[in-house]
Design an enzyme around this catalytic site. Sequence first.
Site, PDB file in Angstrom:
ATOM      1  N   SER A  27      -7.588   1.719   2.148  1.00  0.00           N
ATOM      2  CA  SER A  27      -8.310   2.473   3.273  1.00  0.00           C
ATOM      3  C   SER A  27      -9.255   3.534   2.720  1.00  0.00           C
ATOM      4  O   SER A  27      -9.090   4.084   1.598  1.00  0.00           O
ATOM      5  CB  SER A  27      -7.562   3.338   3.978  1.00  0.00           C
ATOM      6  OG  SER A  27      -8.063   4.076   4.932  1.00  0.00           O
ATOM      7  N   TYR A  44      -0.985   9.244   5.022  1.00  0.00           N
ATOM      8  CA  TYR A  44      -1.408   7.860   5.360  1.00  0.00           C
ATOM      9  C   TYR A  44      -2.308   7.520   4.187  1.00  0.00           C
ATOM     10  O   TYR A  44      -2.078   6.507   3.380  1.00  0.00           O
ATOM     11  CB  TYR A  44      -2.425   7.728   6.589  1.00  0.00           C
ATOM     12  CG  TYR A  44      -2.801   6.385   6.525  1.00  0.00           C
ATOM     13  CD1 TYR A  44      -2.149   5.060   6.738  1.00  0.00           C
ATOM     14  CD2 TYR A  44      -4.286   6.167   6.482  1.00  0.00           C
ATOM     15  CE1 TYR A  44      -3.008   4.064   6.824  1.00  0.00           C
ATOM     16  CE2 TYR A  44      -5.079   5.176   6.656  1.00  0.00           C
ATOM     17  CZ  TYR A  44      -4.335   4.075   6.686  1.00  0.00           C
ATOM     18  OH  TYR A  44      -4.856   2.736   6.796  1.00  0.00           O
TER      19      TYR A  44
END
Length: 362
Positions: free
Chosen positions: A150, A175
Amino acid sequence: MSKYAIDLNGKTVLITGAAGFIGSYLAMRILRDCKDVTVVGFDIITDYNPVELKEWRLSQVDKAAEESCNTWVFIKGDLADSEAVASVFSEYKPSVVVNLAAQAGVRYSIEHPDVYISSNIIGFYNILEACRHSYDGGECGVEHLVYASSSSVYGGNKKVPFSTDDRVDNPVSLYAATKKSNELMAHTYSKLYNIPSTGLRFFTVYGPAGRTDMFYFSATNNLRAGKDIRIFNYGKCKRDFTYIDDIVEGIFRVMQGAPGRRVGEDGLPVPPYAVYNIGGGTPENLLDYITVLQEELIHAGVLPEDYDFEAHKVFVPMQPGDVPVTYADSSALEKDYGFKPKIGIREGLRRFAEWYKKFYSY
Ligand SMILES: NC(=O)c1ccc[n+]([C@@H]2O[C@H](COP(=O)([O-])OP(=O)(O)OC[C@H]3O[C@@H](n4cnc5c(N)ncnc54)[C@H](O)[C@@H]3O)[C@@H](O)[C@H]2O)c1
């Protein structure tokens, strides 16, 4: 880096997170464009986003499979369950694995950290172990592991555009830390077991049937319900938005070109490992993005022309875990795979708004 070409025709591809936004599109793309392929989808179908939307996406994949001469198998299972993962590998023997299953979302990770460790860390470890054991007994095993990383790994980096050569040691959400950990774990397994792996750092992917937790979708739902939309950092954010078809094209190309295996001077494998950015390459001001979204929602008939958007905008400070800017340098992807995202926000949001109108008028 030299690439080893993989012909997907006749192969078995495992896609985890296949009921998810990106996974379902990728499954359809492979089913439509390849021959004699078996696509195995694996997903636990979490309720982080509406289960009905995931079931609808799976119904679209079913249709794509019916219209093709290919085989589509869906397995409901948890990536964190090592036996479930191992049994998929031993039954289907995938040549290419695309790991998209994960607990996504930056803000949710603040309140629900445990699920990130379970799905993103233990789950990814189970995938790596299964890839490692796919070579047992001299089997050909997994030719390429592609996995989702990501843009959030760049944290609050100031230097733009973000390059895969930049340091990414300061994640600002759990995350992001799990995604960076995936890259580190993949590197170790590539080195130790010669598993060709490619990590893809996605930049804010959007489009029809996308994730309801993402701004464009949740804002549309809220506006339609007459509720307010919260605009973080008072709108002073820039995002490199990437339309779903561009992401899928990028993944599809990357799947077919694995980092080459070679032996180093020490007689040990040089890790067949790579990481790329995939991002639109044009960071947009959040407020401009919202203006285009408004226009396209009116154009598609989702909202009336006289809708009072300003009355529904609430400007709020930056949220913990969020970053003010994302901006991808995707030149390495272009150089190695000849691909650059093409679809701008006007066209992308138009397709989203048109899909939304149709989907919610059932
Ligand atoms: N969409 C984006 O903008 C974006 C940006 C950066 C990275 N990513 C990454 O790309 C991948 C796909 O993203 P997406 O937008 O399609 O997300 P998504 O939430 O739509 O899809 C993920 C799927 O994984 C499944 N899943 C979650 N935990 C699981 C588990 N333990 N076992 C099996 N399945 C599980 C979910 O049910 C879901 O269907 C994710 O890894 C995400 O972190 C997405």
